[in-house]
Design a protein around this motif. Sequence first.
Motif, PDB file in Angstrom:
ATOM      1  N   ARG A   6      11.466  27.789  17.220  1.00  0.00           N
ATOM      2  CA  ARG A   6      11.496  28.369  15.883  1.00  0.00           C
ATOM      3  C   ARG A   6      11.746  29.866  15.952  1.00  0.00           C
ATOM      4  NH1 ARG A   6       6.159  28.227  12.644  1.00  0.00           N
ATOM      5  NH2 ARG A   6       6.202  30.436  13.155  1.00  0.00           N
ATOM      6  N   MET A   9       8.577  34.382  12.630  1.00  0.00           N
ATOM      7  CA  MET A   9       8.218  34.204  11.223  1.00  0.00           C
ATOM      8  C   MET A   9       8.801  35.320  10.350  1.00  0.00           C
ATOM      9  SD  MET A   9       6.648  31.817   9.718  1.00  0.00           S
ATOM     10  CE  MET A   9       6.231  31.522   8.027  1.00  0.00           C
ATOM     11  N   LYS A  13      10.825  34.706   7.011  1.00  0.00           N
ATOM     12  CA  LYS A  13      10.354  35.287   5.745  1.00  0.00           C
ATOM     13  C   LYS A  13      11.476  36.098   5.086  1.00  0.00           C
ATOM     14  CE  LYS A  13       6.173  37.245   6.123  1.00  0.00           C
ATOM     15  NZ  LYS A  13       5.017  37.829   6.858  1.00  0.00           N
ATOM     16  N   LYS A  40       6.432  17.183  11.833  1.00  0.00           N
ATOM     17  CA  LYS A  40       5.222  18.005  11.941  1.00  0.00           C
ATOM     18  C   LYS A  40       5.538  19.494  11.801  1.00  0.00           C
ATOM     19  CE  LYS A  40       1.640  17.031  14.823  1.00  0.00           C
ATOM     20  NZ  LYS A  40       0.930  16.941  16.095  1.00  0.00           N
ATOM     21  N   GLU A  43       6.317  20.368   8.249  1.00  0.00           N
ATOM     22  CA  GLU A  43       5.080  20.480   7.450  1.00  0.00           C
ATOM     23  C   GLU A  43       4.412  21.829   7.670  1.00  0.00           C
ATOM     24  OE1 GLU A  43       2.771  17.164   8.845  1.00  0.00           O
ATOM     25  OE2 GLU A  43       3.042  16.080   6.963  1.00  0.00           O
ATOM     26  N   VAL A  44       4.321  22.220   8.938  1.00  0.00           N
ATOM     27  CA  VAL A  44       3.617  23.469   9.265  1.00  0.00           C
ATOM     28  C   VAL A  44       4.369  24.677   8.688  1.00  0.00           C
ATOM     29  CG1 VAL A  44       2.945  25.007  11.170  1.00  0.00           C
ATOM     30  CG2 VAL A  44       2.444  22.571  11.306  1.00  0.00           C
ATOM     31  N   SER A  47       4.082  24.776   4.912  1.00  0.00           N
ATOM     32  CA  SER A  47       2.734  25.202   4.516  1.00  0.00           C
ATOM     33  C   SER A  47       2.556  26.708   4.713  1.00  0.00           C
ATOM     34  CB  SER A  47       1.696  24.425   5.335  1.00  0.00           C
ATOM     35  OG  SER A  47       0.405  24.772   4.930  1.00  0.00           O
ATOM     36  N   LEU A  48       3.030  27.216   5.846  1.00  0.00           N
ATOM     37  CA  LEU A  48       2.916  28.661   6.115  1.00  0.00           C
ATOM     38  C   LEU A  48       3.686  29.469   5.070  1.00  0.00           C
ATOM     39  CD1 LEU A  48       3.305  28.679  10.005  1.00  0.00           C
ATOM     40  CD2 LEU A  48       1.280  29.421   8.746  1.00  0.00           C
ATOM     41  N   ARG A  50       4.380  28.545   2.018  1.00  0.00           N
ATOM     42  CA  ARG A  50       3.670  28.455   0.724  1.00  0.00           C
ATOM     43  C   ARG A  50       2.477  29.399   0.718  1.00  0.00           C
ATOM     44  NH1 ARG A  50       5.124  22.800   0.771  1.00  0.00           N
ATOM     45  NH2 ARG A  50       3.325  22.357   2.059  1.00  0.00           N
ATOM     46  N   LEU A  51       1.709  29.374   1.828  1.00  0.00           N
ATOM     47  CA  LEU A  51       0.541  30.251   1.910  1.00  0.00           C
ATOM     48  C   LEU A  51       0.970  31.715   1.835  1.00  0.00           C
ATOM     49  CD1 LEU A  51      -1.754  28.670   4.650  1.00  0.00           C
ATOM     50  CD2 LEU A  51      -2.402  29.183   2.299  1.00  0.00           C
ATOM     51  N   ASP A  52       2.024  32.049   2.566  1.00  0.00           N
ATOM     52  CA  ASP A  52       2.503  33.439   2.577  1.00  0.00           C
ATOM     53  C   ASP A  52       2.878  33.889   1.171  1.00  0.00           C
ATOM     54  OD1 ASP A  52       3.458  35.886   3.704  1.00  0.00           O
ATOM     55  OD2 ASP A  52       5.489  35.130   3.450  1.00  0.00           O
ATOM     56  N   SER A  54       1.906  32.628  -1.595  1.00  0.00           N
ATOM     57  CA  SER A  54       0.827  32.529  -2.588  1.00  0.00           C
ATOM     58  C   SER A  54       0.072  33.851  -2.737  1.00  0.00           C
ATOM     59  CB  SER A  54      -0.138  31.406  -2.228  1.00  0.00           C
ATOM     60  OG  SER A  54      -0.799  31.720  -1.034  1.00  0.00           O
ATOM     61  N   LYS A  55       0.374  34.811  -1.875  1.00  0.00           N
ATOM     62  CA  LYS A  55      -0.230  36.140  -2.028  1.00  0.00           C
ATOM     63  C   LYS A  55       0.498  36.925  -3.118  1.00  0.00           C
ATOM     64  CE  LYS A  55       0.681  37.133   2.138  1.00  0.00           C
ATOM     65  NZ  LYS A  55       0.921  37.810   3.412  1.00  0.00           N
ATOM     66  N   ASN A  56       1.714  36.464  -3.430  1.00  0.00           N
ATOM     67  CA  ASN A  56       2.536  37.198  -4.411  1.00  0.00           C
ATOM     68  C   ASN A  56       2.317  36.657  -5.823  1.00  0.00           C
ATOM     69  OD1 ASN A  56       3.612  38.364  -2.099  1.00  0.00           O
ATOM     70  ND2 ASN A  56       5.129  36.716  -1.927  1.00  0.00           N
ATOM     71  N   ASP A  57       2.931  37.326  -6.779  1.00  0.00           N
ATOM     72  CA  ASP A  57       2.793  36.893  -8.164  1.00  0.00           C
ATOM     73  C   ASP A  57       3.548  35.603  -8.438  1.00  0.00           C
ATOM     74  OD1 ASP A  57       1.169  38.983  -8.786  1.00  0.00           O
ATOM     75  OD2 ASP A  57       2.821  40.317  -9.316  1.00  0.00           O
TER      76      ASP A  57
ATOM     77  N   ILE B  56      -1.898  21.446  10.956  1.00  0.00           N
ATOM     78  CA  ILE B  56      -1.571  21.157   9.557  1.00  0.00           C
ATOM     79  C   ILE B  56      -2.835  20.839   8.743  1.00  0.00           C
ATOM     80  CG2 ILE B  56      -1.090  18.685   9.868  1.00  0.00           C
ATOM     81  CD1 ILE B  56       0.851  21.127   7.591  1.00  0.00           C
ATOM     82  N   GLU B  63      -4.364  25.829   1.950  1.00  0.00           N
ATOM     83  CA  GLU B  63      -3.492  25.741   0.761  1.00  0.00           C
ATOM     84  C   GLU B  63      -4.282  25.259  -0.448  1.00  0.00           C
ATOM     85  OE1 GLU B  63       0.659  24.509   0.376  1.00  0.00           O
ATOM     86  OE2 GLU B  63       0.473  23.792   2.431  1.00  0.00           O
ATOM     87  N   PRO B 140      -6.497  35.433   0.945  1.00  0.00           N
ATOM     88  CA  PRO B 140      -5.392  36.129   0.251  1.00  0.00           C
ATOM     89  C   PRO B 140      -4.628  35.169  -0.653  1.00  0.00           C
ATOM     90  CG  PRO B 140      -5.392  36.676   2.583  1.00  0.00           C
ATOM     91  CD  PRO B 140      -6.417  35.594   2.397  1.00  0.00           C
TER      92      PRO B 140
END
Lengths: 223, 147
Positions: A6, A9, A13, A40, A43-44, A47-48, A50-52, A54-57, B56, B63, B140
Amino acid sequence: MIIAERKPMEEIKGFVADKKKVCVIGCRGCVTVCNAGGTKEVEVLASLLRLDSSKNDSPLQVDEFTLERQCDPEYIDEVSHLMDKRYDAILSMACSIGPQFLSRRYPAERVYPVLNTCFLGGALAHGIWAEHCQACGNCIIHKFGGLCPISRCSKSLLNGPCGGSSGGKCEVSKEIDCVWQLIVEKILQEGKMDDFMKIDLVKDWRSSRDGGPRKIVRQELLK
Amino acid sequence: MTAELAVNIAWEPKIIAFCCQYCAYSAADMAGSMRLQYPTDVEIVLIPCTGRFDVILALRAMEKGADGVYVAGCLEGNCHFLDGNIRARKRVNFLKGELKNIGFEPERIEMFNLSASQGPRFAEIARDFTNRITELGPSPAKKVRNF
């Protein structure tokens, strides 16, 4: 198989920085086996991201899908239903063939490669992969004790070892075995040094990249 | 009082603990039998071995609103399946790096080792981790949702 890993990040981003809706598409081929872009890993990463976000507006919508293979048109067709969803970006988690096939099949989409395609190799142990082939298109490993000097010698020498071989290691790195040390040991073990010392013709490199991008056409398989 | 302040006062961390059935889960039972107090913010998820823990699982928990996640397995060398806890620790360390990459504190995920007989240690881990997450504050990811 093709070994990939990969991208950092930060780079990924950057791909999605100005996007609102993206889809991560994985591949169940080589990159699943080398744990880089299978279900897998999709998914990871999703998820990362989305989490990243989700800190934004405005959180990023990240959908996921994994194809059987991204290097065959019939499987690429399987995601046609996703392309109606107007994604701002498609993140392909296949080797670089995947994003190229996706881009060609769906020219309106912006496809980004999430993996760096590294080399053709095998697993030395779970979690360790090493290069074993350079796809020169003219395999000669039988002449070298079953070891490939093209891919496993730092200089791709056909008449090694060079002066950089020391204690069975390559001067490039102590992590790299000198394949020529291994070749000579193997040939000695087999008692075939006399055969080995015969002068061979120069290798024909036209089957490698020197002949330009390669293609194989097998008439018996064509429709 | 502003809405933000009201939320801050009301906030309690949400923590998910993935506990191995052979050690930490039994230790939690023992902590209960011994009437030991530990924060109610910790929600335990039973897993057959910490080797079953996957990155996950923790990401999904985060999440869905977890502020912190920990994995509790057998003492190293005592895993019922030989090396499940060693593998879990590697995954936890991997996830710490990934969390850092996306701007989350790596301390929000942790691996602990204890035996089935360590009920008091289980309660201590639950208290310490809850304190850690309380000091870090809400995830966060949660800030947008809450405010």
